[in-house]
Write a protein that holds these residues in place. Structure first.
Motif, mmCIF file in Angstrom:
data_model
loop_
_atom_site.group_PDB
_atom_site.id
_atom_site.type_symbol
_atom_site.label_atom_id
_atom_site.label_comp_id
_atom_site.label_asym_id
_atom_site.label_seq_id
_atom_site.Cartn_x
_atom_site.Cartn_y
_atom_site.Cartn_z
ATOM 1 N N ASP A 108 54.220 39.557 55.475
ATOM 2 C CA ASP A 108 54.119 40.392 56.667
ATOM 3 C C ASP A 108 53.781 41.824 56.316
ATOM 4 O O ASP A 108 53.325 42.596 57.161
ATOM 5 C CB ASP A 108 55.432 40.350 57.458
ATOM 6 N N GLU A 109 54.050 42.214 55.036
ATOM 7 C CA GLU A 109 53.797 43.576 54.615
ATOM 8 C C GLU A 109 52.322 43.817 54.305
ATOM 9 O O GLU A 109 51.876 44.944 54.161
ATOM 10 C CB GLU A 109 54.629 43.894 53.367
ATOM 11 N N ALA A 110 51.554 42.723 54.172
ATOM 12 C CA ALA A 110 50.161 42.851 53.784
ATOM 13 C C ALA A 110 49.350 43.499 54.896
ATOM 14 O O ALA A 110 49.391 43.070 56.042
ATOM 15 C CB ALA A 110 49.585 41.480 53.438
ATOM 16 N N ALA A 111 48.639 44.540 54.545
ATOM 17 C CA ALA A 111 47.807 45.211 55.526
ATOM 18 C C ALA A 111 46.502 44.444 55.687
ATOM 19 O O ALA A 111 45.817 44.147 54.721
ATOM 20 C CB ALA A 111 47.534 46.648 55.085
ATOM 21 N N VAL A 112 46.175 44.093 56.934
ATOM 22 C CA VAL A 112 44.933 43.386 57.201
ATOM 23 C C VAL A 112 43.855 44.435 57.460
ATOM 24 O O VAL A 112 43.630 44.874 58.579
ATOM 25 C CB VAL A 112 45.077 42.437 58.410
ATOM 26 N N GLU A 113 43.187 44.849 56.411
ATOM 27 C CA GLU A 113 42.137 45.843 56.528
ATOM 28 C C GLU A 113 41.076 45.559 55.478
ATOM 29 O O GLU A 113 41.352 44.979 54.428
ATOM 30 C CB GLU A 113 42.697 47.248 56.343
ATOM 31 N N PRO A 114 39.843 45.936 55.747
ATOM 32 C CA PRO A 114 38.760 45.680 54.786
ATOM 33 C C PRO A 114 39.007 46.410 53.468
ATOM 34 O O PRO A 114 39.494 47.535 53.446
ATOM 35 C CB PRO A 114 37.520 46.233 55.497
ATOM 36 N N ASP A 115 38.675 45.751 52.381
ATOM 37 C CA ASP A 115 38.822 46.361 51.063
ATOM 38 C C ASP A 115 37.717 45.809 50.165
ATOM 39 O O ASP A 115 37.957 44.971 49.294
ATOM 40 C CB ASP A 115 40.207 46.043 50.478
ATOM 41 N N PRO A 116 36.480 46.264 50.380
ATOM 42 C CA PRO A 116 35.344 45.673 49.659
ATOM 43 C C PRO A 116 35.427 45.815 48.152
ATOM 44 O O PRO A 116 34.956 44.931 47.421
ATOM 45 C CB PRO A 116 34.134 46.436 50.219
ATOM 46 N N ARG A 117 36.011 46.890 47.634
ATOM 47 C CA ARG A 117 36.071 47.066 46.184
ATOM 48 C C ARG A 117 36.994 46.031 45.545
ATOM 49 O O ARG A 117 36.654 45.423 44.531
ATOM 50 C CB ARG A 117 36.538 48.472 45.836
ATOM 51 N N ARG A 118 38.154 45.820 46.135
ATOM 52 C CA ARG A 118 39.073 44.825 45.582
ATOM 53 C C ARG A 118 38.571 43.408 45.859
ATOM 54 O O ARG A 118 38.808 42.498 45.055
ATOM 55 C CB ARG A 118 40.482 45.043 46.125
ATOM 56 N N ASP A 119 37.913 43.209 47.001
ATOM 57 C CA ASP A 119 37.301 41.901 47.261
ATOM 58 C C ASP A 119 36.275 41.578 46.179
ATOM 59 O O ASP A 119 36.203 40.452 45.686
ATOM 60 C CB ASP A 119 36.622 41.900 48.634
ATOM 61 N N ALA A 120 35.478 42.583 45.809
ATOM 62 C CA ALA A 120 34.461 42.368 44.777
ATOM 63 C C ALA A 120 35.098 42.089 43.427
ATOM 64 O O ALA A 120 34.636 41.218 42.671
ATOM 65 C CB ALA A 120 33.554 43.594 44.691
ATOM 66 N N LEU A 121 36.175 42.815 43.114
ATOM 67 C CA LEU A 121 36.876 42.589 41.846
ATOM 68 C C LEU A 121 37.457 41.185 41.792
ATOM 69 O O LEU A 121 37.334 40.480 40.779
ATOM 70 C CB LEU A 121 37.981 43.637 41.683
ATOM 71 N N LEU A 122 38.085 40.749 42.886
ATOM 72 C CA LEU A 122 38.651 39.399 42.934
ATOM 73 C C LEU A 122 37.555 38.349 42.815
ATOM 74 O O LEU A 122 37.741 37.325 42.147
ATOM 75 C CB LEU A 122 39.434 39.205 44.233
ATOM 76 N N ALA A 123 36.415 38.594 43.424
ATOM 77 C CA ALA A 123 35.313 37.633 43.342
ATOM 78 C C ALA A 123 34.816 37.478 41.910
ATOM 79 O O ALA A 123 34.521 36.360 41.454
ATOM 80 C CB ALA A 123 34.171 38.083 44.253
ATOM 81 N N ILE A 124 34.735 38.585 41.183
ATOM 82 C CA ILE A 124 34.302 38.525 39.779
ATOM 83 C C ILE A 124 35.303 37.739 38.941
ATOM 84 O O ILE A 124 34.933 36.890 38.118
ATOM 85 C CB ILE A 124 34.112 39.943 39.223
ATOM 86 N N LEU A 125 36.589 38.005 39.138
ATOM 87 C CA LEU A 125 37.620 37.299 38.380
ATOM 88 C C LEU A 125 37.642 35.816 38.728
ATOM 89 O O LEU A 125 37.809 34.958 37.856
ATOM 90 C CB LEU A 125 38.986 37.928 38.649
ATOM 91 N N THR A 126 37.458 35.515 40.012
ATOM 92 C CA THR A 126 37.466 34.123 40.450
ATOM 93 C C THR A 126 36.299 33.353 39.834
ATOM 94 O O THR A 126 36.458 32.229 39.343
ATOM 95 C CB THR A 126 37.395 34.043 41.987
ATOM 96 N N GLU A 127 35.117 33.962 39.834
ATOM 97 C CA GLU A 127 33.956 33.300 39.257
ATOM 98 C C GLU A 127 34.072 33.191 37.740
ATOM 99 O O GLU A 127 33.730 32.158 37.150
ATOM 100 C CB GLU A 127 32.689 34.070 39.619
ATOM 101 N N GLY A 128 34.574 34.237 37.098
ATOM 102 C CA GLY A 128 34.654 34.240 35.650
ATOM 103 C C GLY A 128 35.726 33.334 35.087
ATOM 104 O O GLY A 128 35.591 32.814 33.975
ATOM 105 N N LEU A 129 36.797 33.128 35.845
ATOM 106 C CA LEU A 129 37.924 32.338 35.336
ATOM 107 C C LEU A 129 37.970 30.930 35.907
ATOM 108 O O LEU A 129 38.609 30.044 35.323
ATOM 109 C CB LEU A 129 39.244 33.060 35.648
ATOM 110 N N GLY A 130 37.328 30.705 37.043
ATOM 111 C CA GLY A 130 37.313 29.362 37.624
ATOM 112 C C GLY A 130 38.709 28.845 37.924
ATOM 113 O O GLY A 130 39.550 29.550 38.488
ATOM 114 N N ASP A 131 38.968 27.610 37.505
ATOM 115 C CA ASP A 131 40.263 26.979 37.779
ATOM 116 C C ASP A 131 41.401 27.629 37.010
ATOM 117 O O ASP A 131 42.584 27.345 37.297
ATOM 118 C CB ASP A 131 40.207 25.494 37.429
ATOM 119 N N ASP A 132 41.097 28.471 36.034
ATOM 120 C CA ASP A 132 42.156 29.148 35.285
ATOM 121 C C ASP A 132 42.799 30.271 36.085
ATOM 122 O O ASP A 132 43.824 30.811 35.672
ATOM 123 C CB ASP A 132 41.603 29.706 33.968
#
Length: 224
Positions: free
Chosen positions: A13-37
């Motif tokens: 409930d504490e999570a702020a629902v707001e756009p965060d393109p920089r962190r979204d991009a960082l998470l996308a890179i980590l997700t693609e680079g690490l896959g199922d890990d």
């Protein structure tokens, strides 16, 4: 050691629902680079990003974050023992109990914070990109019967003394580390002081200031 509020658990409930393109991009890179890990992630818009990875991918996660996501600033490394302390808050000793009594409490359920967890011990690293001005806390679970993980020194040389401190305080082995000598404690010291089940012997025998009865100040309790 870890004492950063950003590593601690909290309600969704504490999570702020707001756009965060920089962190979204960082998470996308980590997700693609690490896959199922990459086991789980938690992003709070405008606040921070946490990811949990498999132990086998611990060093690779650091490498992906550094080389692909630009997180080349190594901030810190530490550990958390999520086991609820069997001694409670350890604010009282046996001498205090004799005066005030002792309230028995039910065992507390283990909670492992943002991005979850499956084991008692977790190791965490904090990495930061000075170009995009965002960081990420990466953590991994350590099996209860093998509290070890690869050293990060080949990726971040600055992890050296962080790993030594974590080894000394939690008993976690960093495989491949060249020199895990103690930084603070004498070589013959037994035990790991930051583990929740390590007894603080001084608290067993010495009353805690402010809890024990003290002599009244002049004027207190006078009939006049």
């Amino acid at each position: 050691m870890v004492d950063d509020p950003q590593t601690d658990g909290g309600s969704d409930d504490e999570a702020a629902v707001e756009p965060d393109p920089r962190r979204d991009a960082l998470l996308a890179i980590l997700t693609e680079g690490l896959g199922d890990d990459l086991v789980e992630s938690h992003l709070v818009g405008g606040v921070d990003l946490w990811v949990r990875v498999r132990r086998e991918a611990w060093r690779r996660a650091a490498d992906v974050a550094s080389t692909e996501a630009g997180c080349r600033w190594f901030d810190w490394l530490g550990a958390i023992d999520w086991l609820p302390s069997p001694f409670g808050r350890d604010m009282e000793s046996e001498q205090d109990w004799a005066v005030h009594g002792r309230e028995e409490k039910e065992p507390v359920e283990m909670v492992t914070g943002f991005a979850g967890g499956d084991t008692r011990f977790q190791v965490l690293m904090r990495l930061f990109s000075i170009t995009s001005n965002v960081g990420v806390t990466i953590k991994t679970d350590l099996p209860d019967d093998d509290v070890s993980v690869e050293t990060l020194i080949p990726v971040f040389a600055g992890a050296n003394w962080h790993e030594r401190e974590t080894h000394e305080m939690y008993g976690i082995d960093f495989v491949g580390h060249p020199d895990l000598r103690n930084l603070y404690l004498p070589g013959a010291f037994e035990g790991y002081p930051m583990r929740k089940d390590f007894p603080l012997l001084a608290r067993r025998v010495k009353p805690w200031p402010g809890i024990v009865d003290v002599e009244a100040m002049p004027g207190e309790g006078d009939d006049a």
